[in-house]
Structure formats: C-alpha cells, structure tokens
Design a protein around this motif. Structure first.
Motif, PDB file in Angstrom:
ATOM      1  N   ILE A 204       0.854  -1.189   0.000  1.00  0.00           N
ATOM      2  CA  ILE A 204       0.000   0.000   0.000  1.00  0.00           C
ATOM      3  C   ILE A 204       0.894   1.244   0.000  1.00  0.00           C
ATOM      4  CG2 ILE A 204      -1.795   1.286   1.247  1.00  0.00           C
ATOM      5  CD1 ILE A 204      -2.771  -1.459   0.254  1.00  0.00           C
ATOM      6  N   SER A 205       0.580   2.179  -0.904  1.00  0.00           N
ATOM      7  CA  SER A 205       1.327   3.442  -0.963  1.00  0.00           C
ATOM      8  C   SER A 205       0.434   4.589  -0.494  1.00  0.00           C
ATOM      9  CB  SER A 205       1.808   3.717  -2.393  1.00  0.00           C
ATOM     10  OG  SER A 205       0.722   4.108  -3.201  1.00  0.00           O
ATOM     11  N   GLU A 206       1.048   5.712  -0.252  1.00  0.00           N
ATOM     12  CA  GLU A 206       0.300   6.914   0.159  1.00  0.00           C
ATOM     13  C   GLU A 206      -0.716   7.314  -0.910  1.00  0.00           C
ATOM     14  OE1 GLU A 206      -1.068   9.711   2.664  1.00  0.00           O
ATOM     15  OE2 GLU A 206       0.489   8.272   3.216  1.00  0.00           O
TER      16      GLU A 206
ATOM     17  N   VAL B 289       8.684  -6.024   1.847  1.00  0.00           N
ATOM     18  CA  VAL B 289       7.583  -5.342   1.150  1.00  0.00           C
ATOM     19  C   VAL B 289       7.498  -3.845   1.446  1.00  0.00           C
ATOM     20  CG1 VAL B 289       6.223  -7.456   0.992  1.00  0.00           C
ATOM     21  CG2 VAL B 289       5.836  -5.891   2.918  1.00  0.00           C
ATOM     22  N   THR B 290       8.335  -3.350   2.340  1.00  0.00           N
ATOM     23  CA  THR B 290       8.279  -1.943   2.735  1.00  0.00           C
ATOM     24  C   THR B 290       9.424  -1.167   2.091  1.00  0.00           C
ATOM     25  OG1 THR B 290       7.298  -2.621   4.840  1.00  0.00           O
ATOM     26  CG2 THR B 290       8.160  -0.376   4.707  1.00  0.00           C
ATOM     27  N   THR B 291       9.052  -0.108   1.384  1.00  0.00           N
ATOM     28  CA  THR B 291      10.027   0.755   0.721  1.00  0.00           C
ATOM     29  C   THR B 291       9.562   2.191   0.924  1.00  0.00           C
ATOM     30  OG1 THR B 291       8.855   0.855  -1.400  1.00  0.00           O
ATOM     31  CG2 THR B 291      10.356  -1.021  -1.078  1.00  0.00           C
ATOM     32  N   PRO B 292      10.367   3.163   0.512  1.00  0.00           N
ATOM     33  CA  PRO B 292       9.883   4.543   0.624  1.00  0.00           C
ATOM     34  C   PRO B 292       8.554   4.772  -0.115  1.00  0.00           C
ATOM     35  CG  PRO B 292      12.244   4.539   0.297  1.00  0.00           C
ATOM     36  CD  PRO B 292      11.779   3.107   0.122  1.00  0.00           C
ATOM     37  N   ARG B 293       8.335   4.080  -1.232  1.00  0.00           N
ATOM     38  CA  ARG B 293       7.071   4.226  -1.961  1.00  0.00           C
ATOM     39  C   ARG B 293       5.950   3.410  -1.313  1.00  0.00           C
ATOM     40  NH1 ARG B 293       5.545   2.282  -8.089  1.00  0.00           N
ATOM     41  NH2 ARG B 293       3.390   2.968  -7.980  1.00  0.00           N
TER      42      ARG B 293
ATOM     43  N   THR C 110      -5.985  -7.879   6.392  1.00  0.00           N
ATOM     44  CA  THR C 110      -5.542  -7.461   7.725  1.00  0.00           C
ATOM     45  C   THR C 110      -4.225  -6.711   7.532  1.00  0.00           C
ATOM     46  OG1 THR C 110      -4.350  -9.537   8.096  1.00  0.00           O
ATOM     47  CG2 THR C 110      -6.617  -9.411   8.923  1.00  0.00           C
ATOM     48  N   TRP C 111      -3.945  -5.794   8.430  1.00  0.00           N
ATOM     49  CA  TRP C 111      -2.683  -5.071   8.323  1.00  0.00           C
ATOM     50  C   TRP C 111      -1.520  -6.040   8.455  1.00  0.00           C
ATOM     51  CZ3 TRP C 111      -1.984  -0.722   6.133  1.00  0.00           C
ATOM     52  CH2 TRP C 111      -2.908   0.323   6.243  1.00  0.00           C
ATOM     53  N   PHE C 112      -0.522  -5.868   7.616  1.00  0.00           N
ATOM     54  CA  PHE C 112       0.742  -6.585   7.720  1.00  0.00           C
ATOM     55  C   PHE C 112       1.808  -5.600   8.202  1.00  0.00           C
ATOM     56  CE2 PHE C 112       4.502  -8.783   5.807  1.00  0.00           C
ATOM     57  CZ  PHE C 112       4.388  -9.947   6.543  1.00  0.00           C
ATOM     58  N   VAL C 113       1.910  -4.484   7.488  1.00  0.00           N
ATOM     59  CA  VAL C 113       2.714  -3.338   7.943  1.00  0.00           C
ATOM     60  C   VAL C 113       1.735  -2.176   7.998  1.00  0.00           C
ATOM     61  CG1 VAL C 113       4.629  -1.776   7.453  1.00  0.00           C
ATOM     62  CG2 VAL C 113       4.847  -4.223   6.921  1.00  0.00           C
TER      63      VAL C 113
END
Length: 148
Positions: free
Chosen positions: A32-34, A81-85, A135-138
C-alpha cells in the motif's frame, strides 16, 4: 520449496492461474502506498478501493508478494515489502482469496522473484470482499482498512 514456473501465453506473459504450490494458509501480501490512501467524509484516512484492483494490461491481476517465497529466500517479509514508496501492506491468506472466487498465482519478475498475482473480477462487491479479508501486515498509523 521453490514453486514451479507459471503457465505463459504465446507472448511470454503469465496466464491467470491458481498455482497448486501456493497453500491455503500461505500469506499473500498487497503493498500500500500513500497514493492509495483517501480521506473519507468524516475526515478519517482509509485505504482506497483502488488498492484492491487489478493493474492494466493483458492477463493482469492485483500485484502481490508471496510471503512463503520471501521467507524461503531468508528475508524478513515486513522489510521486503516496505520501501519509501510502499510504506504499508495488507495480508490475505490464499485460501480466503480462493473462497472469494479469486485465483492466486505465481508471477516472478527479475526485480521481484517473490511476486504473485491475484486474478478475478474486481467490481465494487469484490473490492469490498478484498477489503474485508485484508488485515494489516505493515500498518500505516492513522489509516483504516475499512471505513469506520
């Protein structure tokens, strides 16, 4: 155990398929991105329905990461799976996606050997189903998956 290669069309593109090597309990992660966050009428932030759609193009599905492959590669799935984007992610199980009439397949790329796709209809009803299964993962602080 590595997954078998997915079926390809004559152009070398992965065909929609339900991969037998992806188990019912296996985690399926959607980044998910902003840009996929909206503010509702009450001023609360939530994930947009756009996050629960297929990308464009032939044979396209909803792009995901396959948690078991990330773990087999010796990586931390949350960091992978987490990056700045992609600052957040939600998780499904393959079995629940299949119960909702989606196909869960393997679609590796040179940039992401743990990549998969979820194929099916992505109308409003199905987007609502996906939202309810997620469900939330991050977690992204202050953002809801489902509107309050």
């Amino acid at each position: 155990m590595p997954l078998t290669l997915p079926p390809l069309d004559p152009n070398g593109q992965v065909l929609p398929h339900d991969h037998e090597g992806i188990g019912s309990d296996d985690g399926v992660i959607r980044r998910i991105s902003e840009q996929q966050i909206v503010q509702d009428k009450s001023g609360n932030r939530r994930i947009s329905s756009m996050a629960f759609k297929a990308s464009g193009g032939d044979n396209s599905g909803m792009s995901v990461d396959l948690e078991s492959l990330i773990v087999e590669a010796g990586k931390d799935p949350r960091l992978y799976v987490t990056t700045p984007r992609w600052t957040g992610s939600v998780r499904f199980t393959a079995g629940k996606l299949r119960a909702a009439k989606f196909l869960v397949g393997y679609d590796p790329s040179p940039e992401n050997p743990c990549h998969g796709e979820v194929w099916g209809a992505f109308g409003r009803l199905q987007q609502r189903q996906l939202r309810n299964l997620a469900t939330w993962f991050v977690e992204i602080p202050g953002v809801a998956i489902v509107a309050e």
